[in-house]
Design a protein around this motif. Sequence first.
Motif, PDB file in Angstrom:
ATOM      1  N   ILE A   1      35.310  -5.133  26.753  1.00  0.00           N
ATOM      2  CA  ILE A   1      34.659  -3.844  26.464  1.00  0.00           C
ATOM      3  C   ILE A   1      33.785  -3.452  27.657  1.00  0.00           C
ATOM      4  CG2 ILE A   1      32.961  -2.711  24.943  1.00  0.00           C
ATOM      5  CD1 ILE A   1      35.668  -3.133  23.587  1.00  0.00           C
ATOM      6  N   GLN A   2      33.030  -4.434  28.154  1.00  0.00           N
ATOM      7  CA  GLN A   2      32.170  -4.189  29.325  1.00  0.00           C
ATOM      8  C   GLN A   2      33.020  -3.692  30.500  1.00  0.00           C
ATOM      9  OE1 GLN A   2      28.547  -4.979  29.326  1.00  0.00           O
ATOM     10  NE2 GLN A   2      28.841  -3.540  31.012  1.00  0.00           N
ATOM     11  N   GLN A   3      34.212  -4.323  30.652  1.00  0.00           N
ATOM     12  CA  GLN A   3      35.108  -3.960  31.757  1.00  0.00           C
ATOM     13  C   GLN A   3      35.599  -2.518  31.622  1.00  0.00           C
ATOM     14  OE1 GLN A   3      35.554  -5.929  34.439  1.00  0.00           O
ATOM     15  NE2 GLN A   3      36.412  -3.999  35.203  1.00  0.00           N
ATOM     16  N   LEU A   4      35.981  -2.155  30.385  1.00  0.00           N
ATOM     17  CA  LEU A   4      36.449  -0.783  30.121  1.00  0.00           C
ATOM     18  C   LEU A   4      35.348   0.218  30.454  1.00  0.00           C
ATOM     19  CD1 LEU A   4      38.391  -0.765  26.700  1.00  0.00           C
ATOM     20  CD2 LEU A   4      39.271  -0.212  28.974  1.00  0.00           C
ATOM     21  N   ALA A   5      34.140  -0.107  30.003  1.00  0.00           N
ATOM     22  CA  ALA A   5      33.005   0.799  30.221  1.00  0.00           C
ATOM     23  C   ALA A   5      32.718   0.948  31.707  1.00  0.00           C
ATOM     24  CB  ALA A   5      31.781   0.265  29.490  1.00  0.00           C
ATOM     25  N   GLU A   6      32.847  -0.158  32.433  1.00  0.00           N
ATOM     26  CA  GLU A   6      32.620  -0.130  33.889  1.00  0.00           C
ATOM     27  C   GLU A   6      33.648   0.772  34.582  1.00  0.00           C
ATOM     28  OE1 GLU A   6      30.555  -1.558  36.388  1.00  0.00           O
ATOM     29  OE2 GLU A   6      29.284  -1.516  34.613  1.00  0.00           O
ATOM     30  N   THR A   7      34.929   0.585  34.192  1.00  0.00           N
ATOM     31  CA  THR A   7      35.993   1.386  34.790  1.00  0.00           C
ATOM     32  C   THR A   7      35.744   2.864  34.508  1.00  0.00           C
ATOM     33  OG1 THR A   7      37.407  -0.463  34.204  1.00  0.00           O
ATOM     34  CG2 THR A   7      38.518   1.498  35.023  1.00  0.00           C
ATOM     35  N   ARG A   8      35.302   3.131  33.265  1.00  0.00           N
ATOM     36  CA  ARG A   8      35.011   4.519  32.890  1.00  0.00           C
ATOM     37  C   ARG A   8      33.870   5.068  33.756  1.00  0.00           C
ATOM     38  NH1 ARG A   8      31.083   6.645  30.271  1.00  0.00           N
ATOM     39  NH2 ARG A   8      31.359   8.835  29.740  1.00  0.00           N
ATOM     40  N   TRP A   9      32.839   4.234  33.948  1.00  0.00           N
ATOM     41  CA  TRP A   9      31.680   4.693  34.738  1.00  0.00           C
ATOM     42  C   TRP A   9      32.100   5.023  36.181  1.00  0.00           C
ATOM     43  CZ3 TRP A   9      27.190   6.682  33.766  1.00  0.00           C
ATOM     44  CH2 TRP A   9      26.210   6.720  34.762  1.00  0.00           C
ATOM     45  N   GLN A  10      33.016   4.198  36.704  1.00  0.00           N
ATOM     46  CA  GLN A  10      33.516   4.454  38.065  1.00  0.00           C
ATOM     47  C   GLN A  10      34.308   5.756  38.101  1.00  0.00           C
ATOM     48  OE1 GLN A  10      32.556   3.043  40.704  1.00  0.00           O
ATOM     49  NE2 GLN A  10      31.389   1.508  39.562  1.00  0.00           N
ATOM     50  N   ALA A  11      35.156   5.946  37.067  1.00  0.00           N
ATOM     51  CA  ALA A  11      35.969   7.173  36.992  1.00  0.00           C
ATOM     52  C   ALA A  11      35.050   8.387  36.956  1.00  0.00           C
ATOM     53  CB  ALA A  11      36.845   7.128  35.742  1.00  0.00           C
ATOM     54  N   ARG A  12      33.991   8.254  36.193  1.00  0.00           N
ATOM     55  CA  ARG A  12      33.035   9.349  36.038  1.00  0.00           C
ATOM     56  C   ARG A  12      32.364   9.637  37.384  1.00  0.00           C
ATOM     57  NH1 ARG A  12      27.980  10.303  34.118  1.00  0.00           N
ATOM     58  NH2 ARG A  12      27.831  11.990  32.592  1.00  0.00           N
ATOM     59  N   ALA A  13      32.043   8.548  38.071  1.00  0.00           N
ATOM     60  CA  ALA A  13      31.388   8.707  39.380  1.00  0.00           C
ATOM     61  C   ALA A  13      32.325   9.427  40.351  1.00  0.00           C
ATOM     62  CB  ALA A  13      30.988   7.335  39.931  1.00  0.00           C
ATOM     63  N   ASN A  14      33.641   9.179  40.168  1.00  0.00           N
ATOM     64  CA  ASN A  14      34.640   9.842  41.031  1.00  0.00           C
ATOM     65  C   ASN A  14      35.045  11.212  40.494  1.00  0.00           C
ATOM     66  OD1 ASN A  14      34.614   7.544  42.574  1.00  0.00           O
ATOM     67  ND2 ASN A  14      36.330   6.598  41.462  1.00  0.00           N
ATOM     68  N   LYS A  15      34.341  11.656  39.479  1.00  0.00           N
ATOM     69  CA  LYS A  15      34.615  12.954  38.820  1.00  0.00           C
ATOM     70  C   LYS A  15      36.036  13.027  38.255  1.00  0.00           C
ATOM     71  CE  LYS A  15      31.198  15.830  41.261  1.00  0.00           C
ATOM     72  NZ  LYS A  15      30.216  14.799  41.380  1.00  0.00           N
ATOM     73  N   ASP A  16      36.566  11.867  37.881  1.00  0.00           N
ATOM     74  CA  ASP A  16      37.892  11.813  37.259  1.00  0.00           C
ATOM     75  C   ASP A  16      37.672  11.911  35.750  1.00  0.00           C
ATOM     76  OD1 ASP A  16      40.324  11.201  36.226  1.00  0.00           O
ATOM     77  OD2 ASP A  16      40.576   9.276  37.267  1.00  0.00           O
ATOM     78  N   TRP A  17      37.430  13.172  35.312  1.00  0.00           N
ATOM     79  CA  TRP A  17      36.996  13.363  33.921  1.00  0.00           C
ATOM     80  C   TRP A  17      38.075  12.986  32.914  1.00  0.00           C
ATOM     81  CZ3 TRP A  17      32.252  13.466  34.940  1.00  0.00           C
ATOM     82  CH2 TRP A  17      31.731  14.217  36.003  1.00  0.00           C
ATOM     83  N   ALA A  18      39.342  13.178  33.274  1.00  0.00           N
ATOM     84  CA  ALA A  18      40.428  12.864  32.334  1.00  0.00           C
ATOM     85  C   ALA A  18      40.419  11.378  31.996  1.00  0.00           C
ATOM     86  CB  ALA A  18      41.766  13.274  32.948  1.00  0.00           C
ATOM     87  N   THR A  19      40.368  10.519  33.043  1.00  0.00           N
ATOM     88  CA  THR A  19      40.351   9.071  32.805  1.00  0.00           C
ATOM     89  C   THR A  19      39.079   8.678  32.045  1.00  0.00           C
ATOM     90  OG1 THR A  19      41.447   8.870  34.924  1.00  0.00           O
ATOM     91  CG2 THR A  19      40.597   6.832  33.954  1.00  0.00           C
TER      92      THR A  19
END
Length: 465
Positions: free
Chosen positions: A419-437
Amino acid sequence: MRLFDTLTRTDHELTPIDGKTFRFYCCGPTVYGPAHIGNFRTFVLQDVLRRTLETGGMRTLHVRNITDVDDKTIRDSQAAGQSLTDFTAKWTEKFHADCDQLNLLPPHIEPGAVEHIPQQIAMIEALVEKGHAYPSDDGSVYFNIASFPGYGKLSRLDERELDLGKTQNARANSDEYEKDSISDFVLWKGRRPEDGDNHWTSPWGEGRPGWHLECSAMIKQYLGDTFDLHSGGVDLVFPHHENEIAQSQCACGGHFAEHWFHTTHLMVDGGKMSKSLGNLYTLDDLKTKGFSPMEVRYVLIGGHYRKQLNFTLESLTGAREALLKLAKGAQTLANHMNGETALNSAEFGPFEPAWEKLNRDLNTPAALGGLFTGLKKSANLRGKDAAAALAGFNRMLRALGLVLPELPREKTVSIPAEIQQLAETRWQARANKDWATSDELRDKLKASGWLVIDTKDNYTLKPEA
Ligand code: AMP
Ligand code: ZN
């Protein structure tokens, strides 16, 4: 570290005279009741000084005495109908219990005055022999301050234009007196009826030691004629420490303390917190009001030691919030370690500025501020970097002697690694403005029962209710 010295009025680097161990003395409590938090301001800051030196890798020898015979202990043991020994043992025990709760490191040596009567008598004998002390008709012995040209240097009596010559015949028999009544002070008090059973045999007849003498005698025994640092509250500069210098330099010939560290008073409603003014709070008083000893410690280190600190109950509420905020910050850092361990490193990382503040004249309020700034700076650290930052943070906590509160249960729920890993990946996606992911992963987390709450520069995970 650098510290301001009362005698020279400049700051000095603290280094052990013997190149090995920093040997220092603190005037300890007079055990005739519970210590108040004003007393503890002084003891806590001495503790932070020691912890800072030790955290910086220095070895210390910490001596703090117990004053278990003086005018006040005798008076109050009699009022309580107890022997001096039983009475002072009870209050010494209470002092130790309070120190423990405030997370004070116990001194390496804690001598009591009553145990050191022979050493005190020997010191008076040396002073009489060298012409610095004289017996009086009532069986007391006084120190002749005119015989010591250095008298008054620490408290700068010369700035008060007091003429030592004029005081030659004035004598103080009580333990405490003010600067206006500068006079020869008592080393040995001839036996008086009001002292009851509390008297010892000496070359000048039965009696008891004066208060100022005990520290000089115990310092000689445990630290020698010259040692690294001496300390106490600012009220001890005159006459107590002035008298200690006179006794010790005249009897032993050494330099006595290399450095003088004095803490300014804790105030309450504009007045010094003191037993005689009746405006004091004890640790128990504050615990009864629902505050923790660690909150008290936080307040006591929240002001610089050379400035007066006004105590209020609101400051304790502020300390509670601050400690909670630090605990949350530490937990976030721990969550960001992603399985790495916080090694016991010698580095401070983002907390280096906080450490520097502590080493510059023991600036505890600035060091506390540096904890919050360091946590903010660490928000984007992950893995090893987060682990290293947490190690630096914990090192700072140890130097300040702070233990953080446990967070409420729901906040400490453990998050599965995937779960932590998923959240981290999401946070990175967000930082890259990859809103879909980012949205896709948010939904995935939700489906697994976890809510993501975003803040400006971080996120938290909460199990769905
Ligand atoms: P005592 O037990 O009276 O000998 O005091 C123990 C220590 O507390 C000494 O170092 C005093 O200078 C110090 N002290 C007393 N009152 C205060 C205060 N209001 N604020 C800070 N230190 C104090
Ligand atoms: Zn002392």
